[in-house]
Design an enzyme around this catalytic site. Structure first.
Site, PDB file in Angstrom:
ATOM      1  CG  ASN A  26      -1.908  -1.160   1.174  1.00 17.95           C
ATOM      2  OD1 ASN A  26      -1.960  -1.897   0.188  1.00 17.95           O
ATOM      3  ND2 ASN A  26      -2.678  -1.332   2.249  1.00 17.95           N
ATOM      4  CG  HIS A  42     -18.771  37.103 -30.864  1.00 17.11           C
ATOM      5  ND1 HIS A  42     -19.512  36.737 -29.760  1.00 17.11           N
ATOM      6  CD2 HIS A  42     -18.254  38.322 -30.579  1.00 17.11           C
ATOM      7  CE1 HIS A  42     -19.455  37.712 -28.861  1.00 17.11           C
ATOM      8  NE2 HIS A  42     -18.687  38.680 -29.333  1.00 17.11           N
ATOM      9  CB  SER A  68      -9.871  11.010 -48.601  1.00 14.63           C
ATOM     10  OG  SER A  68     -10.931  10.229 -49.101  1.00 14.63           O
ATOM     11  CE  LYS A 106     -11.221  16.397 -47.631  1.00 14.62           C
ATOM     12  NZ  LYS A 106     -12.206  15.588 -46.943  1.00 14.62           N
ATOM     13  CG  ASN A 129      -8.673  14.960 -44.771  1.00  9.00           C
ATOM     14  OD1 ASN A 129      -9.217  15.875 -45.387  1.00  9.00           O
ATOM     15  ND2 ASN A 129      -8.940  13.688 -44.997  1.00  9.00           N
ATOM     16  CD  GLU A 170      -9.824  16.385 -38.766  1.00  9.24           C
ATOM     17  OE1 GLU A 170     -11.034  16.385 -39.010  1.00  9.24           O
ATOM     18  OE2 GLU A 170      -8.978  15.899 -39.530  1.00  9.24           O
ATOM     19  CE1 TYR A 210      -3.958   0.586  -2.469  1.00 15.37           C
ATOM     20  CE2 TYR A 210      -5.151  -1.354  -1.731  1.00 15.37           C
ATOM     21  CZ  TYR A 210      -4.509  -0.655  -2.730  1.00 15.37           C
ATOM     22  OH  TYR A 210      -4.403  -1.193  -3.980  1.00 15.37           O
ATOM     23  CD  GLN A 220      -4.937  -3.535  -9.109  1.00 17.69           C
ATOM     24  OE1 GLN A 220      -4.441  -4.000  -8.091  1.00 17.69           O
ATOM     25  NE2 GLN A 220      -5.494  -4.284 -10.022  1.00 17.69           N
ATOM     26  CE  LYS A 239      -0.884   1.513  -9.668  1.00 18.54           C
ATOM     27  NZ  LYS A 239      -1.869   1.741  -8.574  1.00 18.54           N
TER      28      LYS A 239
HETATM   29  N1  ARG Z   1      -1.870  -3.348  -7.172  1.00 20.12           N
HETATM   30  C1  ARG Z   1      -2.258  -2.520  -6.083  1.00 20.12           C
HETATM   31  C2  ARG Z   1      -2.438  -1.086  -6.546  1.00 20.12           C
HETATM   32  O1  ARG Z   1      -2.053  -0.751  -7.605  1.00 20.12           O
HETATM   33  C3  ARG Z   1      -1.261  -2.533  -4.968  1.00 20.12           C
HETATM   34  C4  ARG Z   1      -1.410  -3.761  -4.173  1.00 20.12           C
HETATM   35  C5  ARG Z   1      -2.150  -3.517  -2.956  1.00 20.12           C
HETATM   36  N2  ARG Z   1      -2.885  -4.702  -2.693  1.00 20.12           N
HETATM   37  C6  ARG Z   1      -3.314  -5.070  -1.493  1.00 20.12           C
HETATM   38  N3  ARG Z   1      -3.915  -6.180  -1.415  1.00 20.12           N
HETATM   39  N4  ARG Z   1      -3.180  -4.320  -0.461  1.00 20.12           N
HETATM   40  O2  ARG Z   1      -2.961  -0.291  -5.814  1.00 20.12           O
END
Ligand code: ARG
Length: 445
Positions: free
Chosen positions: A112, A158, A279, A285, A287, A292, A319, A324, A327
């Protein structure tokens, strides 16, 4: 290498294969590999220094980590297997190399605090890359602005023609919004600059560890104040996502303009062949796809910010596994933003400005109307009347006697003269833009 779980003693039954797969984050968090190894190394060194682990054991394990880093860099070792996450892979690899002794690495820490320490380190590195990419685009804008010193085009409000502006002034407007992005990224780096390692699962450790020392070894300027907060705080990630979202919004607005400018209805810019696509059906074309795509990816980056905010909103301390999910949105948003900044740099560096078309669009007499009103005020008329007369002049609705008053003043005006009249700091005229260019150049040196 065999798959080794970091837990299991309290379980009599086997984990369902779907549960294994469902909980796995290795594919995403392999990006944390080198951060994880850095954190493991610092942690072991600290454990050795404070006597929780014998100094020679600590040194041996640090050596094992250094060798692993070398092997990963040379390609001799690769991350593989069905591990739950990157931390499990690292520990399994270290155990394979150093035996059971390697599991001492788990002393005084948990995944954690480990995962968020890795994440903060990754964030700080990502912010440096983002800042470099922002600078790259700023340099390109500045260079084009310097090159285009004499060009001018209608400025819009505008999306209607308003007043002439120097092309360099327009380009520098985008330079300054990127300058704020750069500053915001620096602020984000500050938010990420706190080391949570040692907070353990949630309550710290019974070992006499020294979190300040680990922080120092990892280059953080401070350690956590509260272990519960340390493992659950993701403010730094929200701030990062919010900063990249805003940066993408800036890129998206630039993109929108370039798309308009490259349409024949405007005809102000032509994309380089290297930065446009065609295109499959319509042979004529060309583009503005990079612009975009940047505009399109902006939606995804903003979505990632929303995603993290919503993930966090219901979480009690400390936690929770929901974390998880923090990320992938950050990884994707950062990778996209960095790429978009690089693509926009390529587009801007190679764009052809159609300055003749810009000047032609400035022949629209409406662009002179504000200055005509100003001249009428200088001639002693109240602003309300001046505004009215200039408006009628534009619409061709002046009476004969009014026309005799207004026409000579109007004839003395050109797009260039009204532009040159804008001389104060920050204005769109060439003299002030010259000063602005100097200031911009200095600000990124
Ligand atoms: N993979 C988890 C995360 O990205 C971290 C592991 C924590 N897992 C746990 N059982 N306390 O947050």
């Amino acid at each position: 290498m065999s798959t080794t779980k970091l837990w299991g003693g309290r379980f009599a039954g086997k984990t369902h294969p779907l549960m294994e797969e469902f909980g796995r984050s290795l594919e995403s968090d392999r990006r944390l590999l080198f951060c994880d190894l850095q954190v493991c190394r610092a942690h072991l060194q600290m454990l050795g220094e404070c006597g929780a682990v014998l100094p020679e054991v600590s040194q041996r394990l640090v050596g094992t980590i250094d060798q692993l880093v070398k092997d990963l860099n040379s390609g001799a070792t690769q991350v593989s297997g069905d591990h739950e996450d990157i931390h499990s892979w690292v520990e399994a690899e270290l155990r394979e190399r150093a035996g059971d002794e390697a599991s001492l690495i788990r002393l005084g820490r948990s995944r954690n605090d480990l995962v968020v320490t890795d994440f903060r380190l990754w964030t700080r590195q990502a912010l440096q890359r983002l800042q470099e990419a922002v600078r790259g685009l700023q340099h390109a804008l500045l260079q084009r602005a310097e090159e285009q010193a004499g060009a001018y085009l209608p400025g819009y409000t505008h999306l209607q023609r308003a007043q002439p502006v120097a092309l360099s002034h327009h380009l520098l407007a985008h330079f300054w919004s990127l300058q704020r992005d750069h500053q915001r990224f620096a602020q984000c780096a500050e938010a990420a600059d706190c080391c949570p390692l040692g907070a353990g699962a949630l309550a710290g450790s019974s070992w006499a560890i020294r979190p300040e020392r680990t922080a120092e070894l990892l280059g953080f300027s401070r350690a956590f104040d509260n272990s519960l907060d340390a493992v659950s705080d993701r403010d730094f990630a929200v701030e990062l996502l919010s900063a990249v979202s805003l940066c993408m919004i800036h890129l998206s607005r630039m993109s929108e303009e370039l798309i308009l400018w490259s349409a024949p209805e405007f005809g102000f810019a032509t994309f380089d062949d290297g930065w446009s696509t065609g295109s499959s059906l319509m042979p004529q074309k060309k583009n503005p796809d990079p612009a975009e795509l940047i505009r399109g990816r902006t939606g995804r980056v903003i979505g990632h910010l929303q995603s993290l905010l919503v993930t966090l909103k219901g979480l009690p301390l400390a936690y929770n596994r929901d974390l998880q999910e923090d990320k992938p949105p950050v990884f994707e948003a950062v990778e996209m933003t960095e790429k978009c900044l690089q693509v926009m740099t390529g587009v801007i560096s190679t764009l052809r400005f159609e300055t003749a078309n810009m000047a032609k669009a400035c022949e629209d007499p409406g662009l002179l109307a504000t200055d005509l009103a100003d001249h009428l005020v200088r001639a002693g008329h109240p602003f309300s009347l001046a505004h009215e007369l200039a408006g009628k002049w534009v619409a061709g609705r002046l009476e004969q006697d009014e026309l005799m008053l207004v026409q000579p003043l109007a004839e003395a005006l050109t797009a260039q003269s009204v532009l040159e009249a804008r001389r104060h700091s920050g204005a769109a005229g060439p003299e002030s833009v010259q000063l602005q260019l100097d200031k911009a150049r200095r600000s990124i040196q």
